[in-house]
Write a protein that holds these residues in place. Structure first.
Motif, mmCIF file in Angstrom:
data_model
loop_
_atom_site.group_PDB
_atom_site.id
_atom_site.type_symbol
_atom_site.label_atom_id
_atom_site.label_comp_id
_atom_site.label_asym_id
_atom_site.label_seq_id
_atom_site.Cartn_x
_atom_site.Cartn_y
_atom_site.Cartn_z
ATOM 1 N N LEU A 279 -6.217 -1.403 9.543
ATOM 2 C CA LEU A 279 -6.235 -1.543 8.234
ATOM 3 C C LEU A 279 -5.089 -0.593 7.566
ATOM 4 O O LEU A 279 -4.819 0.008 8.585
ATOM 5 N N ASP A 280 -4.857 -0.564 6.441
ATOM 6 C CA ASP A 280 -4.099 0.380 5.710
ATOM 7 C C ASP A 280 -5.020 0.868 5.038
ATOM 8 O O ASP A 280 -5.743 0.442 4.224
ATOM 9 N N PHE A 281 -4.542 2.236 4.601
ATOM 10 C CA PHE A 281 -5.451 2.945 3.434
ATOM 11 C C PHE A 281 -4.392 3.709 2.702
ATOM 12 O O PHE A 281 -3.664 4.487 3.019
ATOM 13 N N GLY A 282 -4.509 3.662 1.104
ATOM 14 C CA GLY A 282 -3.842 4.523 0.187
ATOM 15 C C GLY A 282 -4.772 4.901 -0.897
ATOM 16 O O GLY A 282 -5.998 4.405 -1.084
ATOM 17 N N ARG A 283 -4.299 5.958 -1.689
ATOM 18 C CA ARG A 283 -5.120 6.208 -2.893
ATOM 19 C C ARG A 283 -4.170 6.441 -4.032
ATOM 20 O O ARG A 283 -3.044 6.854 -4.078
ATOM 21 N N ILE A 284 -4.940 6.286 -5.116
ATOM 22 C CA ILE A 284 -4.329 6.405 -6.449
ATOM 23 C C ILE A 284 -5.158 7.299 -7.312
ATOM 24 O O ILE A 284 -6.323 6.671 -7.630
ATOM 25 N N THR A 285 -4.690 8.188 -7.918
ATOM 26 C CA THR A 285 -5.701 9.149 -8.665
ATOM 27 C C THR A 285 -5.555 8.749 -10.200
ATOM 28 O O THR A 285 -4.412 8.947 -10.512
ATOM 29 N N ILE A 286 -6.276 8.065 -10.495
ATOM 30 C CA ILE A 286 -5.925 7.662 -12.388
ATOM 31 C C ILE A 286 -6.269 8.816 -13.144
ATOM 32 O O ILE A 286 -5.618 9.112 -14.069
ATOM 33 N N SER A 287 -7.608 9.610 -12.663
ATOM 34 C CA SER A 287 -7.922 10.625 -13.731
ATOM 35 C C SER A 287 -8.939 11.579 -12.961
ATOM 36 O O SER A 287 -9.159 11.175 -11.539
ATOM 37 N N ASN A 288 -9.470 12.674 -13.354
ATOM 38 C CA ASN A 288 -10.401 13.368 -12.740
ATOM 39 C C ASN A 288 -11.612 12.489 -12.543
ATOM 40 O O ASN A 288 -12.367 13.058 -11.640
ATOM 41 N N GLU A 289 -11.643 11.609 -13.163
ATOM 42 C CA GLU A 289 -12.709 10.604 -13.244
ATOM 43 C C GLU A 289 -12.777 9.229 -12.287
ATOM 44 O O GLU A 289 -13.882 8.999 -11.985
ATOM 45 N N LEU A 290 -11.707 9.102 -12.020
ATOM 46 C CA LEU A 290 -11.403 7.627 -11.447
ATOM 47 C C LEU A 290 -10.403 7.771 -10.222
ATOM 48 O O LEU A 290 -9.157 8.137 -10.622
ATOM 49 N N VAL B 188 0.906 -1.174 0.146
ATOM 50 C CA VAL B 188 0.060 0.052 -0.064
ATOM 51 C C VAL B 188 0.917 1.390 -0.135
ATOM 52 O O VAL B 188 0.718 2.215 -0.906
ATOM 53 N N GLY B 189 1.807 1.251 0.725
ATOM 54 C CA GLY B 189 2.729 2.381 0.775
ATOM 55 C C GLY B 189 3.794 2.730 -0.165
ATOM 56 O O GLY B 189 3.768 3.767 -0.545
ATOM 57 N N SER B 190 3.787 1.580 -1.134
ATOM 58 C CA SER B 190 4.830 1.670 -2.180
ATOM 59 C C SER B 190 4.008 2.346 -3.507
ATOM 60 O O SER B 190 4.641 2.963 -4.380
ATOM 61 N N VAL B 191 2.766 2.216 -3.498
ATOM 62 C CA VAL B 191 1.866 2.698 -4.657
ATOM 63 C C VAL B 191 1.005 3.793 -4.451
ATOM 64 O O VAL B 191 0.643 4.585 -5.347
ATOM 65 N N SER B 192 0.734 4.180 -3.150
ATOM 66 C CA SER B 192 0.022 5.218 -2.870
ATOM 67 C C SER B 192 0.514 6.604 -3.295
ATOM 68 O O SER B 192 1.825 6.792 -2.823
ATOM 69 N N GLU B 193 -0.240 7.415 -3.673
ATOM 70 C CA GLU B 193 0.101 8.968 -3.998
ATOM 71 C C GLU B 193 0.272 9.736 -2.805
ATOM 72 O O GLU B 193 0.798 10.667 -2.573
ATOM 73 N N VAL B 194 -0.613 9.369 -1.618
ATOM 74 C CA VAL B 194 -0.432 10.064 -0.439
ATOM 75 C C VAL B 194 0.214 9.271 0.716
ATOM 76 O O VAL B 194 0.011 8.166 0.541
ATOM 77 N N ALA B 195 0.489 9.916 1.624
ATOM 78 C CA ALA B 195 0.973 9.122 2.789
ATOM 79 C C ALA B 195 -0.005 8.061 3.132
ATOM 80 O O ALA B 195 -1.263 8.502 3.461
ATOM 81 N N PRO B 196 0.222 6.893 3.304
ATOM 82 C CA PRO B 196 -0.837 6.102 3.555
ATOM 83 C C PRO B 196 -1.177 6.295 5.094
ATOM 84 O O PRO B 196 -0.400 6.631 5.935
ATOM 85 N N LEU B 197 -2.498 5.864 5.305
ATOM 86 C CA LEU B 197 -2.918 5.822 6.617
ATOM 87 C C LEU B 197 -2.563 4.290 7.082
ATOM 88 O O LEU B 197 -2.793 3.358 6.580
ATOM 89 N N ARG B 198 -1.927 4.178 8.158
ATOM 90 C CA ARG B 198 -1.370 2.967 8.847
ATOM 91 C C ARG B 198 -1.898 2.881 10.374
ATOM 92 O O ARG B 198 -1.845 3.891 10.878
ATOM 93 N N THR B 199 -2.315 1.631 10.717
ATOM 94 C CA THR B 199 -2.797 1.428 12.082
ATOM 95 C C THR B 199 -1.736 0.313 12.539
ATOM 96 O O THR B 199 -2.336 -0.575 13.264
#
Length: 187
Positions: free
Chosen positions: A65-76, A27-38
């Protein structure tokens, strides 16, 4: 966001696997934001509860849980949810799976048996998934055919071998999942 703009579509992917296989790391290696880690430190209270066989140097563990985000486009936007690996936290998987499009099972060839519960979890719920073999310290001790046989993995399930610490391998795993989701099921 103005009224004429719509919120991007959200896609949820669940990252599962046994204790200490690399879910938080992926999750940390691909997330564009600092991942939420518990993550919390392992304590003496977990002795006899959490087996450290094969992960003796591990000193933290995901407790929710761990949480990360990847923005693909303005729509996804893709949201990544990493599960806790210890059996005592598996009850959370039932909530985390809600709304999921697909999953990733991370496995360690030194402890393939820790992957069975994750594979069973996705299969029993009809969630498409891929398997990512995390090569700790760059070492893979088994061939893809041996791994597939040991996991009793259907030929249609993609199997990738690499290092989850690298962004490029994480990207490849997620792209393999997308390809798998887009491939019609063989009848």
């Amino acid at each position: 966001m103005t009224n004429d703009q719509t919120a991007p579509a959200a896609v949820k992917i669940l990252i599962a696997g046994g204790f200490g296989v690399g879910k938080t790391t992926l999750v940390g290696s691909v997330s564009e934001v600092a991942p939420l880690r518990t993550e919390e430190y392992l304590t003496r209270a977990s002795v006899g509860v959490d087996s450290l066989d094969g992960v003796d140097a591990k000193d933290t563990t995901t407790v929710a849980l761990d949480f990360g985000r990847i923005t693909i486009s303005n729509e996804l936007v893709v949201y990544l949810f990493g599960t806790p690996g210890q059996e005592r936290f598996w009850f959370m998987w039932n909530d985390l799976v809600n709304g999921v499009l697909g999953g990733v099972v991370i496995a360690d060839t030194r402890r393939l048996d820790t992957s069975f519960a994750s594979i069973d979890f996705f299969e029993s719920r009809g969630v498409p998934f891929v398997v990512a073999i995390n090569c700790f310290e760059g070492v893979n001790t088994r061939s893809a055919a041996e791994i597939r046989a040991a996991l009793d993995l259907d030929q249609q399930v993609p199997l990738l071998i690499g290092d989850v610490r690298t962004r490029s391998f994480g990207r490849d795993v997620l792209l393999a999942l997308v390809d798998h989701l887009m491939t019609p099921a063989l009848v």
